[in-house]
Design an enzyme around this catalytic site. Structure first.
Site, PDB file in Angstrom:
ATOM      1  N   GLY A   1       0.856  -1.192   0.000  1.00 26.34           N
ATOM      2  CA  GLY A   1       0.000   0.000   0.000  1.00 26.34           C
ATOM      3  C   GLY A   1       0.886   1.234   0.000  1.00 26.34           C
ATOM      4  O   GLY A   1       2.069   1.171  -0.352  1.00 26.34           O
ATOM      5  N   ARG A   2       0.316   2.348   0.444  1.00 20.79           N
ATOM      6  CA  ARG A   2       1.084   3.603   0.398  1.00 20.79           C
ATOM      7  C   ARG A   2       2.373   3.518   1.220  1.00 20.79           C
ATOM      8  O   ARG A   2       3.431   3.977   0.794  1.00 20.79           O
ATOM      9  CB  ARG A   2       0.234   4.761   0.912  1.00 20.79           C
ATOM     10  CG  ARG A   2      -0.825   5.253  -0.055  1.00 20.79           C
ATOM     11  CD  ARG A   2      -1.588   6.388   0.604  1.00 20.79           C
ATOM     12  NE  ARG A   2      -1.931   6.009   1.966  1.00 20.79           N
ATOM     13  CZ  ARG A   2      -3.059   5.399   2.315  1.00 20.79           C
ATOM     14  NH1 ARG A   2      -3.969   5.143   1.410  1.00 20.79           N
ATOM     15  NH2 ARG A   2      -3.295   5.043   3.568  1.00 20.79           N
ATOM     16  N   ILE A   3       2.294   2.930   2.417  1.00 18.51           N
ATOM     17  CA  ILE A   3       3.498   2.890   3.271  1.00 18.51           C
ATOM     18  C   ILE A   3       4.516   1.908   2.689  1.00 18.51           C
ATOM     19  O   ILE A   3       5.721   2.196   2.636  1.00 18.51           O
ATOM     20  CB  ILE A   3       3.135   2.550   4.729  1.00 18.51           C
ATOM     21  CG1 ILE A   3       2.181   3.612   5.291  1.00 18.51           C
ATOM     22  CG2 ILE A   3       4.391   2.449   5.602  1.00 18.51           C
ATOM     23  CD1 ILE A   3       1.604   3.293   6.666  1.00 18.51           C
TER      24      ILE A   3
ATOM     25  N   ARG B   1      -2.085  -8.380  -1.805  1.00 13.62           N
ATOM     26  CA  ARG B   1      -3.326  -9.011  -2.268  1.00 13.62           C
ATOM     27  C   ARG B   1      -3.495  -8.805  -3.770  1.00 13.62           C
ATOM     28  O   ARG B   1      -3.797  -9.707  -4.507  1.00 13.62           O
ATOM     29  CB  ARG B   1      -4.528  -8.406  -1.537  1.00 13.62           C
ATOM     30  CG  ARG B   1      -5.016  -9.268  -0.405  1.00 13.62           C
ATOM     31  CD  ARG B   1      -6.148  -8.607   0.280  1.00 13.62           C
ATOM     32  NE  ARG B   1      -5.852  -7.176   0.444  1.00 13.62           N
ATOM     33  CZ  ARG B   1      -6.643  -6.320   1.070  1.00 13.62           C
ATOM     34  NH1 ARG B   1      -7.763  -6.728   1.585  1.00 13.62           N
ATOM     35  NH2 ARG B   1      -6.322  -5.051   1.207  1.00 13.62           N
TER      36      ARG B   1
ATOM     37  N   GLU C   1       0.189  -5.288  23.038  1.00 12.38           N
ATOM     38  CA  GLU C   1       0.961  -4.144  23.528  1.00 12.38           C
ATOM     39  C   GLU C   1       0.095  -3.221  24.388  1.00 12.38           C
ATOM     40  O   GLU C   1      -1.111  -3.169  24.185  1.00 12.38           O
ATOM     41  CB  GLU C   1       1.556  -3.367  22.333  1.00 12.38           C
ATOM     42  CG  GLU C   1       0.516  -2.744  21.424  1.00 12.38           C
ATOM     43  CD  GLU C   1       1.122  -2.119  20.168  1.00 12.38           C
ATOM     44  OE1 GLU C   1       1.963  -2.748  19.508  1.00 12.38           O
ATOM     45  OE2 GLU C   1       0.722  -0.987  19.861  1.00 12.38           O
TER      46      GLU C   1
ATOM     47  N   HIS D   1       5.846   1.335  19.505  1.00 12.09           N
ATOM     48  CA  HIS D   1       4.806   1.755  18.537  1.00 12.09           C
ATOM     49  C   HIS D   1       4.930   3.261  18.199  1.00 12.09           C
ATOM     50  O   HIS D   1       4.018   4.042  18.463  1.00 12.09           O
ATOM     51  CB  HIS D   1       3.400   1.443  19.074  1.00 12.09           C
ATOM     52  CG  HIS D   1       2.371   1.378  17.980  1.00 12.09           C
ATOM     53  ND1 HIS D   1       1.297   0.523  17.982  1.00 12.09           N
ATOM     54  CD2 HIS D   1       2.250   2.088  16.820  1.00 12.09           C
ATOM     55  CE1 HIS D   1       0.563   0.701  16.895  1.00 12.09           C
ATOM     56  NE2 HIS D   1       1.122   1.646  16.168  1.00 12.09           N
ATOM     57  N   ILE D   2       6.069   3.611  17.614  1.00 10.28           N
ATOM     58  CA  ILE D   2       6.331   5.033  17.307  1.00 10.28           C
ATOM     59  C   ILE D   2       6.389   5.301  15.802  1.00 10.28           C
ATOM     60  O   ILE D   2       6.925   6.317  15.376  1.00 10.28           O
ATOM     61  CB  ILE D   2       7.660   5.505  17.949  1.00 10.28           C
ATOM     62  CG1 ILE D   2       8.825   4.581  17.561  1.00 10.28           C
ATOM     63  CG2 ILE D   2       7.518   5.647  19.452  1.00 10.28           C
ATOM     64  CD1 ILE D   2      10.189   5.189  17.745  1.00 10.28           C
ATOM     65  N   GLY D   3       5.837   4.376  15.007  1.00 11.13           N
ATOM     66  CA  GLY D   3       5.950   4.512  13.542  1.00 11.13           C
ATOM     67  C   GLY D   3       5.626   5.901  13.034  1.00 11.13           C
ATOM     68  O   GLY D   3       6.341   6.463  12.212  1.00 11.13           O
TER      69      GLY D   3
ATOM     70  N   ARG E   1       1.293  -3.844  12.700  1.00 10.29           N
ATOM     71  CA  ARG E   1       0.420  -4.105  13.839  1.00 10.29           C
ATOM     72  C   ARG E   1       0.829  -5.396  14.532  1.00 10.29           C
ATOM     73  O   ARG E   1       1.165  -6.381  13.861  1.00 10.29           O
ATOM     74  CB  ARG E   1      -1.033  -4.314  13.385  1.00 10.29           C
ATOM     75  CG  ARG E   1      -1.829  -3.044  13.167  1.00 10.29           C
ATOM     76  CD  ARG E   1      -2.186  -2.357  14.487  1.00 10.29           C
ATOM     77  NE  ARG E   1      -2.978  -1.167  14.276  1.00 10.29           N
ATOM     78  CZ  ARG E   1      -2.500   0.040  13.992  1.00 10.29           C
ATOM     79  NH1 ARG E   1      -1.199   0.253  13.895  1.00 10.29           N
ATOM     80  NH2 ARG E   1      -3.311   1.071  13.830  1.00 10.29           N
TER      81      ARG E   1
HETATM   82  C1  DGY Z   1      -1.571   4.055  12.640  1.00 11.66           C
HETATM   83  O1  DGY Z   1      -1.859   5.160  12.172  1.00 11.66           O
HETATM   84  O2  DGY Z   1      -2.246   3.051  12.400  1.00 11.66           O
HETATM   85  C2  DGY Z   1      -0.404   4.024  13.549  1.00 11.66           C
HETATM   86  O3  DGY Z   1      -0.090   2.742  13.945  1.00 11.66           O
HETATM   87  C3  DGY Z   1      -0.661   4.928  14.742  1.00 11.66           C
HETATM   88  O4  DGY Z   1       0.538   5.358  15.226  1.00 11.66           O
END
Ligand code: DGY
Length: 321
Positions: free
Chosen positions: A155-157, A177, A267, A285-287, A238
């Site tokens: 996807g975008r990320i 997918r 978490e 969880h600092i993405g 996730r």
């Molecule tokens: C998201 O946007 O889903 C990130 O995990 C939140 O930090």
């Protein structure tokens, strides 16, 4: 009468100012986690909810909020929300796509580089006074440049992660997918492969699919056993996409070389066996956690909520009602 919104977590002043121009705002600026009962009480007379991935918006909460029209999640992922329950009640659900892609991709790269070059482990060793001098064979890492980057979820990320690989002269393979269009594949210099080829071929495997019952434990013992013993797994999407117990076994047993993790099952608790391992980088969880990005996420959620309350279709709606 002005609509009422509940903001469940601390946000920035500009977000509150914007909301206050359109709604009566009740916000949890003390940032004390609201348990389901407290959330239900506060939501009972509200038309809008601005929440975070730490809040569970389930059928019970929806039933306790008879006036609720919109749930604006401050995240791109929305697995904390029971979409079916909201949709059944005609409640709009929105997320915050786009604004966090680059920051989240940067963090995935921090995990790639951090695991390959053992950055956090060796920093700990320096602090512990273990560094007594330079040696040729000391604390060797592996090269990122010219290695094969596998991206599971384009996807975008995923695309932003692939784009960055060009600077490291990497070969990029991906599984998704749906195959992305040929022009995008060319621009990203990425080759679509089957799931098994991805697992077997990647030197660095980055997971970037959303969590859902369908992606629960997508990476478990069987998948890990297909990976190269020298491979590194990065999970910045996730918790729950990876079977963490199986991953600990694989890291302990040398099934794969290392892992970089920003997310965990259950978490903020995490499997305590991770803590004893040097070949894992653990982040909280600092993405998306840069100041600019978190400000943009909060404003995006606020705009979504206000649009829905004004009878407009918000830009980032994720359910069809
Ligand atoms: C998201 O946007 O889903 C990130 O995990 C939140 O930090």
């Amino acid at each position: 009468m002005r609509p009422k919104i509940l903001v469940t977590r601390e946000v920035f002043d500009e977000t509150l100012d914007f909301l206050a121009r359109h709604c009566e705002v009740e916000s949890n600026q003390g940032d004390l986690a609201l348990d389901p009962a407290a959330l239900a009480i506060r939501l009972a007379d509200k038309q809008a909810l601005m929440c975070a991935l730490t809040d569970r918006v389930d059928a019970r909460l929806v039933a306790a909020a008879p006036q609720l029209k919109v749930v604006a999640n401050i995240a791109v992922g929305y697995n904390n929300i029971d979409l079916a329950a909201c949709t059944a009640r005609g409640i709009i659900v929105t997320n915050t796509p786009g604004v966090l892609d680059d920051s989240t991709a940067d963090l995935a790269w921090a995990l790639i580089l951090g695991t390959a070059r053992r950055v956090t482990e060796l920093e700990r060793r320096v602090r512990a006074g273990e560094w007594t001098g330079w040696r040729l064979k000391q604390w060797l890492g592996v090269d990122v440049h010219h290695a094969t980057l596998g991206i599971y979820g384009m996807g975008r990320i995923g695309q932003a992660i692939a784009k960055r690989a060009a600077g490291f002269d990497m070969k990029v393979i991906y599984h998704n997918r749906n195959r992305v269009d040929a022009d995008l594949e060319r621009r990203l210099n990425a080759r679509f492969v089957g799931r098994e080829e991805l697992l077997r071929g990647a030197d660095f495997l980055v997971l970037q699919m959303p969590y859902s019952p369908g992606t629960h434990h997508l990476i478990g013992a069987a998948e890990l056993s297909l990976m190269k013993p020298t491979a590194i797994l990065v999970n910045s999407t996730r918790g729950g996409v990876v079977d963490d117990a199986a991953l600990v076994d694989a890291l302990e047993g040398g099934v794969i070389r290392a892992a970089g993790l920003d997310v965990f099952e259950g978490e903020p608790k995490l499997n305590p066996r991770f803590l004893a391992l040097d070949n894992v980088v653990l982040l909280p969880h600092i993405g998306s956690s840069t100041e600019a990005t978190r400000r943009a996420m909060a404003m995006t959620a606020a705009r979504n909520a206000v649009a829905a309350l004004s009878g407009e279709v918000p830009p980032n709606i994720v359910n069809s009602r």
